[in-house]
Design a protein around this motif. Structure first.
Motif, PDB file in Angstrom:
ATOM      1  N   LEU A 212       0.852  -1.190   0.000  1.00 39.78           N
ATOM      2  CA  LEU A 212       0.000   0.000   0.000  1.00 39.78           C
ATOM      3  C   LEU A 212       0.889   1.241   0.000  1.00 39.78           C
ATOM      4  O   LEU A 212       2.090   1.165   0.275  1.00 39.78           O
ATOM      5  N   THR A 213       0.276   2.365  -0.302  1.00 39.38           N
ATOM      6  CA  THR A 213       0.998   3.638  -0.320  1.00 39.38           C
ATOM      7  C   THR A 213       0.606   4.463   0.897  1.00 39.38           C
ATOM      8  O   THR A 213      -0.589   4.722   1.103  1.00 39.38           O
ATOM      9  N   ASP A 214       1.588   4.828   1.704  1.00 36.85           N
ATOM     10  CA  ASP A 214       1.327   5.671   2.879  1.00 36.85           C
ATOM     11  C   ASP A 214       0.914   7.064   2.428  1.00 36.85           C
ATOM     12  O   ASP A 214       1.515   7.635   1.522  1.00 36.85           O
ATOM     13  N   MET A 215      -0.090   7.620   3.103  1.00 37.33           N
ATOM     14  CA  MET A 215      -0.559   8.958   2.775  1.00 37.33           C
ATOM     15  C   MET A 215       0.050   9.975   3.750  1.00 37.33           C
ATOM     16  O   MET A 215       0.418   9.626   4.882  1.00 37.33           O
ATOM     17  N   PRO A 216       0.170  11.225   3.333  1.00 37.26           N
ATOM     18  CA  PRO A 216       0.828  12.240   4.178  1.00 37.26           C
ATOM     19  C   PRO A 216       0.220  12.396   5.565  1.00 37.26           C
ATOM     20  O   PRO A 216       0.951  12.587   6.545  1.00 37.26           O
ATOM     21  N   ILE A 217      -1.099  12.298   5.682  1.00 38.17           N
ATOM     22  CA  ILE A 217      -1.731  12.481   7.001  1.00 38.17           C
ATOM     23  C   ILE A 217      -1.303  11.373   7.960  1.00 38.17           C
ATOM     24  O   ILE A 217      -1.006  11.617   9.129  1.00 38.17           O
ATOM     25  N   GLY A 218      -1.244  10.155   7.455  1.00 38.27           N
ATOM     26  CA  GLY A 218      -0.815   9.038   8.288  1.00 38.27           C
ATOM     27  C   GLY A 218       0.618   9.193   8.759  1.00 38.27           C
ATOM     28  O   GLY A 218       0.936   8.942   9.928  1.00 38.27           O
ATOM     29  N   LYS A 219       1.466   9.609   7.833  1.00 41.32           N
ATOM     30  CA  LYS A 219       2.881   9.824   8.205  1.00 41.32           C
ATOM     31  C   LYS A 219       3.002  10.931   9.246  1.00 41.32           C
ATOM     32  O   LYS A 219       3.776  10.828  10.199  1.00 41.32           O
ATOM     33  N   ALA A 220       2.237  11.996   9.055  1.00 41.69           N
ATOM     34  CA  ALA A 220       2.283  13.122   9.998  1.00 41.69           C
ATOM     35  C   ALA A 220       1.794  12.688  11.381  1.00 41.69           C
ATOM     36  O   ALA A 220       2.346  13.105  12.412  1.00 41.69           O
ATOM     37  N   ASP A 221       0.757  11.837  11.412  1.00 41.58           N
ATOM     38  CA  ASP A 221       0.245  11.329  12.696  1.00 41.58           C
ATOM     39  C   ASP A 221       1.327  10.528  13.425  1.00 41.58           C
ATOM     40  O   ASP A 221       1.499  10.658  14.638  1.00 41.58           O
ATOM     41  N   ASP A 222       2.021   9.688  12.675  1.00 41.78           N
ATOM     42  CA  ASP A 222       3.100   8.894  13.288  1.00 41.78           C
ATOM     43  C   ASP A 222       4.195   9.799  13.844  1.00 41.78           C
ATOM     44  O   ASP A 222       4.675   9.614  14.971  1.00 41.78           O
ATOM     45  N   GLU A 223       4.578  10.775  13.047  1.00 35.67           N
ATOM     46  CA  GLU A 223       5.645  11.683  13.495  1.00 35.67           C
ATOM     47  C   GLU A 223       5.231  12.422  14.756  1.00 35.67           C
ATOM     48  O   GLU A 223       6.025  12.606  15.685  1.00 35.67           O
ATOM     49  N   ALA A 224       3.970  12.847  14.817  1.00 31.52           N
ATOM     50  CA  ALA A 224       3.481  13.566  15.998  1.00 31.52           C
ATOM     51  C   ALA A 224       3.477  12.664  17.226  1.00 31.52           C
ATOM     52  O   ALA A 224       3.822  13.097  18.334  1.00 31.52           O
ATOM     53  N   ALA A 225       3.093  11.404  17.029  1.00 24.78           N
ATOM     54  CA  ALA A 225       3.060  10.469  18.158  1.00 24.78           C
ATOM     55  C   ALA A 225       4.469  10.200  18.685  1.00 24.78           C
ATOM     56  O   ALA A 225       4.710  10.219  19.903  1.00 24.78           O
ATOM     57  N   PHE A 226       5.413   9.962  17.773  1.00 25.22           N
ATOM     58  CA  PHE A 226       6.796   9.727  18.200  1.00 25.22           C
ATOM     59  C   PHE A 226       7.378  10.972  18.884  1.00 25.22           C
ATOM     60  O   PHE A 226       8.094  10.871  19.890  1.00 25.22           O
ATOM     61  N   ALA A 227       7.056  12.141  18.360  1.00 25.65           N
ATOM     62  CA  ALA A 227       7.564  13.384  18.954  1.00 25.65           C
ATOM     63  C   ALA A 227       6.995  13.584  20.354  1.00 25.65           C
ATOM     64  O   ALA A 227       7.716  14.018  21.272  1.00 25.65           O
ATOM     65  N   ALA A 228       5.715  13.250  20.536  1.00 27.58           N
ATOM     66  CA  ALA A 228       5.085  13.418  21.853  1.00 27.58           C
ATOM     67  C   ALA A 228       5.737  12.499  22.885  1.00 27.58           C
ATOM     68  O   ALA A 228       6.012  12.905  24.021  1.00 27.58           O
ATOM     69  N   MET A 229       5.986  11.250  22.482  1.00 28.70           N
ATOM     70  CA  MET A 229       6.609  10.325  23.433  1.00 28.70           C
ATOM     71  C   MET A 229       8.044  10.741  23.751  1.00 28.70           C
ATOM     72  O   MET A 229       8.493  10.606  24.893  1.00 28.70           O
ATOM     73  N   LYS A 230       8.738  11.253  22.746  1.00 26.64           N
ATOM     74  CA  LYS A 230      10.105  11.728  23.001  1.00 26.64           C
ATOM     75  C   LYS A 230      10.077  12.915  23.962  1.00 26.64           C
ATOM     76  O   LYS A 230      10.932  13.048  24.849  1.00 26.64           O
ATOM     77  N   ASP A 231       9.091  13.763  23.790  1.00 22.05           N
ATOM     78  CA  ASP A 231       8.942  14.941  24.644  1.00 22.05           C
ATOM     79  C   ASP A 231       8.740  14.531  26.108  1.00 22.05           C
ATOM     80  O   ASP A 231       9.435  15.030  27.008  1.00 22.05           O
ATOM     81  N   VAL A 232       7.800  13.613  26.350  1.00 28.48           N
ATOM     82  CA  VAL A 232       7.524  13.247  27.745  1.00 28.48           C
ATOM     83  C   VAL A 232       8.661  12.428  28.355  1.00 28.48           C
ATOM     84  O   VAL A 232       8.872  12.463  29.569  1.00 28.48           O
ATOM     85  N   GLU A 233       9.412  11.742  27.491  1.00 29.98           N
ATOM     86  CA  GLU A 233      10.595  11.029  27.987  1.00 29.98           C
ATOM     87  C   GLU A 233      11.661  12.041  28.415  1.00 29.98           C
ATOM     88  O   GLU A 233      12.282  11.910  29.469  1.00 29.98           O
ATOM     89  N   THR A 234      11.826  13.068  27.599  1.00 31.00           N
ATOM     90  CA  THR A 234      12.806  14.119  27.904  1.00 31.00           C
ATOM     91  C   THR A 234      12.429  14.872  29.189  1.00 31.00           C
ATOM     92  O   THR A 234      13.293  15.244  29.978  1.00 31.00           O
ATOM     93  N   ARG A 235      11.120  15.042  29.391  1.00 30.37           N
ATOM     94  CA  ARG A 235      10.655  15.730  30.593  1.00 30.37           C
ATOM     95  C   ARG A 235      10.813  14.868  31.844  1.00 30.37           C
ATOM     96  O   ARG A 235      10.630  15.357  32.963  1.00 30.37           O
ATOM     97  N   GLY A 236      11.110  13.590  31.649  1.00 32.52           N
ATOM     98  CA  GLY A 236      11.314  12.698  32.793  1.00 32.52           C
ATOM     99  C   GLY A 236      10.025  12.159  33.382  1.00 32.52           C
ATOM    100  O   GLY A 236      10.008  11.680  34.522  1.00 32.52           O
ATOM    101  N   TRP A 237       8.934  12.195  32.593  1.00 33.87           N
ATOM    102  CA  TRP A 237       7.656  11.680  33.104  1.00 33.87           C
ATOM    103  C   TRP A 237       7.589  10.161  33.003  1.00 33.87           C
ATOM    104  O   TRP A 237       6.975   9.509  33.824  1.00 33.87           O
TER     105      TRP A 237
END
Lengths: 98, 139
Positions: free
Chosen positions: B44-69
């Motif tokens: 299948l072909t990944d669509m931009p919205i799906g890729k953006a959702d993944d990037e946002a999810a990974f960024a959020a988890m990295k953020d809370v890891e950096t915050r030490g939560w």
């Protein structure tokens, strides 16, 4: 026509390999129709399933196995405003919802 | 997302666990399983919205890891399969339900039809979804 999802149960096996739900208090964010909920909730002490989709929750309520009815609670809510006191849950499950 | 992860952090007991279970975009494979074996029709072909959702999810988890939560304890990938009886049922589902994040190109659909038609009578069609499960512990 709806697809058959994960007939070999890989998701359930992996989830139960990652976390022991025995006697735990669980918050599931994005429980939807409860497809995943019914797979771990029997081991839990208490499960709260949240989802913003009213229609999905209606299906989940109808499908909830009888033996889980006193243990699983379903509510329409968003993870941005969780209606629970501090330190209520042992496990939080983001079920296809992050 | 970070605010939601903060809310969850608040409701977890000390040392409580956060399980993040979700599909991730990876040009999921279209497969034809039957008693004669497994055939691959394409991806299948990944669509931009799906890729953006993944990037946002990974960024959020990295953020809370950096915050030490939360601290990451374990992470694995596994396969989750969607099965249909026919390629047309699969295409109908993808077009209607996955239109924001996945697309089936015409050539992949045609290959799926051809492989399904020539496989044994018990042939079905499935999409292999890449799943990620991560266990985080509250700090």
């Amino acid at each position: 026509m709806k697809p058959l999802k994960d007939p070999d149960g890989f998701e359930r096996k992996k989830l139960l390999d990652f976390v022991d739900f025995t006697d735990s208090r669980v918050l599931e964010v994005g429980c939807g129709e409860g497809r995943l909920t019914w797979k771990y909730a029997p081991a839990s002490h208490l499960t709260f399933g949240l989802d913003p989709d009213f229609d999905a929750l209606r299906v989940a309520r109808a499908d909830c196995p009888p033996d889980l009815r006193g243990r699983v609670h379903l509510a329409r809510a968003s993870a941005y405003h969780l209606p629970f006191p501090k330190e209520t849950f042992d496990i939080a499950l983001l079920a296809w919802s992050l | 997302m970070v605010h939601a992860l903060q809310e969850i952090h608040h409701t977890l007991t000390p040392n409580g666990l956060l399980i993040d279970l979700r599909p991730v975009e990876d040009n999921w494979t279209v497969e034809i399983p039957s008693s004669s074996g497994l055939q691959i029709a394409g991806r299948l072909t990944d669509m931009p919205i799906g890729k953006a959702d993944d990037e946002a999810a990974f960024a959020a988890m990295k953020d809370v890891e950096t915050r030490g939560w939360y601290v990451r304890e374990r992470e694995e990938e596994f396969a989750f399969f969607y099965y249909w009886d026919t390629p047309s049922e699969m295409k109908e589902w993808i077009d209607a339900e996955w239109d924001d994040f996945e697309k089936i190109e015409e050539d992949v659909y045609r290959k799926a039809q051809a492989r399904w038609a020539t496989a044994n009578a018990d042939a079905r069609v499935r999409v292999r979804v890449k799943m990620l499960i991560t266990r985080w512990r509250k700090m």
